[in-house]
Design an enzyme around this catalytic site. Structure first.
Site, PDB file in Angstrom:
ATOM      1  N   ASP A  72     -35.022 -16.175  10.499  1.00  0.00           N
ATOM      2  CA  ASP A  72     -35.709 -14.961  10.068  1.00  0.00           C
ATOM      3  C   ASP A  72     -37.014 -14.764  10.840  1.00  0.00           C
ATOM      4  OD1 ASP A  72     -36.215 -12.789   8.018  1.00  0.00           O
ATOM      5  OD2 ASP A  72     -37.937 -14.082   7.613  1.00  0.00           O
ATOM      6  N   GLU A 130     -33.217 -13.370  14.434  1.00  0.00           N
ATOM      7  CA  GLU A 130     -33.577 -11.987  14.127  1.00  0.00           C
ATOM      8  C   GLU A 130     -34.556 -11.530  15.201  1.00  0.00           C
ATOM      9  OE1 GLU A 130     -35.282  -9.215  10.483  1.00  0.00           O
ATOM     10  OE2 GLU A 130     -36.042 -11.259  10.727  1.00  0.00           O
TER      11      GLU A 130
END
Length: 578
Positions: A238, A300
């Protein structure tokens, strides 16, 4: 025998077919990965919130879809301020979702069904309830005092202080610069016990870890080893570009105007994508590659253009992320339902990534669903079939999001008091948050769409669940779900779609996107992006044309390539011989 052995030796020396075969490609190079939002996938205990057992109970559905792996968004203990992306403990399961025993049971069943499990790993920040931060915030001289990014701030009356900084005065001090939280306001929060500010790129309950401290890296790598040792196939990382900040704390340049929160728009030059992050990625890749089974690192990685992903692969060394996400199709303001836009983007993905497979992302938990972004309110289903064809027939890894294969739509709250997402709470009404793309999975036409026995689910079930659901679409040969299943099966079983190079043809044909996946029996993929019939003009002299899949029944009887009329908003996948 001697003569035979001598012949074999000569053949081997000449590089004949007796030479050692090429090693098999890692499983993920041809994978379809399904993102699962655990709060919204399946509720096994009737509390209105999804859980790990609910995921396990639906593994047969994952298998029927044809996904090779599921990526589970954060399921760790968390205050749920940002629904799991504020992690309180990296080595456990949040009681809302179950226990470690539940996780191990899920892993065992997934392995039996040949489904790999990927976890979301939040490396940039923790929850402010994490024991590390509680200790760090208690004083300036505790063992974890330097595990987060702390600063004394600057004099509120300093000559260089911006009007934005002056909005956040504490004990005559203001934040050291103009950096902003993604969720609005200053990225610096005052802690009286330390008389210092801590930095938080995201919500104030998500303090950023100090990755310049080697102890932090060791702790985070150890947390990942904990799950790798339990058998996970890898991680989606993330917000990976945000691990480091400028040590000089220079102001980010302003670019004019204000955002949804009324804060100045900034170029995040000094607070995002600093070069040090790539050193961490190389060390992380080395650690993960030390495990058997082709574990994978997915990042990401929001970038303005495809070529910007190259450093995330590790450049020519290819020693960082295995699969940085190409999230450009997820930007609703950038992508358009336009053949020229997608042709350029798909071509860039084939030519600009040093031969590495792209990972195209059309749907995820942070963006309105693609059926809405690319729909026109009238032909949404037909357009969704075109998007699915593009996702599942291009040369790359495919990632989809729960509900996308059945055409779940974005159900944005209409009242602020119904919003659960912190983005929407602070950004309303300009930014209504991400609840709309996170509503419960629609399994059946029954109560709560078969997601839960509780009449009150954590987010309301979308109103169209009686027609848009797995059970109904499994029974309908023309449904979006059956179209996905057909494409996924072709992707796995057809050699050209599985391994073939990608060549663009018919590039001047208005509103038509066409490419060929090369092989012994090439496959042509043609998509009409317009509301009018369009003739195919590939220039290919083909024989033995064989339709593999067609989103419009009129194409199933076609027996030639050029001259075939593509119905409005249609996709045609056809094998041929030259």
């Amino acid at each position: 025998m001697r003569r035979l052995l001598a012949g074999m030796a000569l053949s081997l020396a000449a590089g004949s077919s007796l030479a050692a075969p090429e090693p098999a490609a890692p499983w993920w190079k041809h994978a379809l990965i399904l993102e699962v939002y655990p709060r919204s996938y399946g509720d096994s205990n009737g509390d209105g919130v999804g859980d790990l057992e609910g995921i396990r109970q639906h593994l047969d559905d994952v298998q029927k879809l044809g996904a090779d792996a599921i990526w589970i968004t954060p399921m760790y203990p968390s205050p749920q301020v940002d629904f799991g992306y504020d992690v309180a403990d990296y080595r456990a399961v949040d009681p809302t979702y179950g226990t470690l025993a539940d996780f191990d049971r899920l892993m065992a069943d997934a392995k039996q069904k040949h489904i790999r499990v990927l976890l979301d790993m939040v490396l940039n920040h923790t929850s402010d309830k994490n024991a590390w931060f509680v200790e760090s915030a208690s004083s300036r001289d505790n063992p974890k005092a330097d595990w987060y990014v702390w600063n004394d701030g600057v004099d509120a009356n300093g000559a260089s202080v911006t009007p934005f900084q002056k909005r956040f005065v504490h004990d005559g001090k203001v934040p050291p610069n103009n950096w902003e939280s993604v969720f609005g306001g200053s990225a610096w929060e005052w802690v009286p016990a330390r008389k210092q500010f801590y930095y938080h790129r995201f919500y104030r309950q998500q303090p950023d870890l100090n990755w310049r401290n080697p102890a932090v890296e060791k702790a985070m790598f150890d947390a990942m080893r904990f799950w790798l040792d339990r058998g996970v196939a890898g991680f989606r990382l993330d917000a990976i570009s945000t691990l480091f900040e400028d040590p000089q704390l220079r102001n980010d340049p302003e670019r004019g105007g204000t955002n949804a929160y009324g804060d100045p728009n900034l170029h995040t030059q000094y607070s995002d994508n600093l070069p040090e992050v790539h050193d961490v990625m190389r060390r992380l890749r080395k650690m993960v590659d030390g495990y058997p089974g082709d574990r994978v690192l997915i990042g990401e990685t929001y970038t303005p253009k495809t070529a910007d992903l190259v450093p995330w692969y590790g450049g020519a060394q290819k020693d960082e992320l295995h699969l940085p996400m190409d999230l450009i199709p997820g930007f609703g303001w950038q992508a358009a339902f336009d053949d020229n836009w997608f042709r350029k983007h798909l071509r860039d993905a084939q030519t600009d990534l040093l031969g590495e497979p792209p990972l195209l992302v059309f749907d995820n938990h942070d963006n309105p669903r693609s059926i809405d972004r690319f729909g026109d309110g009238k032909h949404d289903l037909a357009r969704a079939k075109v998007i699915a064809a593009m996702l599942l027939t291009n040369r790359g890894v495919a990632l989809t999001y729960y509900g996308a294969p059945i055409g779940m739509t974005t159900s944005t709250p209409t009242r602020k008091e119904d919003v659960r997402d912190p983005v929407g709470i602070t950004g309303w009404p300009k930014d209504k948050g991400r609840d709309g793309e996170r509503t419960p999975m629609q399994w059946t036409a029954g109560p709560q769409a078969g997601f839960s026995t509780n009449p009150t689910t954590w987010l309301p079930v979308a109103s169209n669940y009686r027609t848009v659901n797995v059970a109904s679409e499994m029974a309908d040969s023309g449904s979006l779900l059956q179209w996905y299943r057909t494409l996924i099966d072709l992707r796995r079983s057809n050699p050209s779609l599985h391994d073939g190079a990608m060549t663009f043809v018919d590039t001047q044909n208005p509103n038509v996107l066409t490419y060929v996946r090369e092989g012994a029996e090439p496959v042509l993929v043609a998509m009409n992006f317009s509301g009018e019939p369009r003739p195919l003009a590939s220039g290919i002299k083909a024989s033995a044309v064989r339709t593999l899949a067609a989103s419009d029944d009129a194409l199933k009887a076609a027996h030639s390539l050029d001259g075939t009329m593509l119905p409005p908003y249609s996709a045609w996948i056809v094998a041929f011989k030259r």
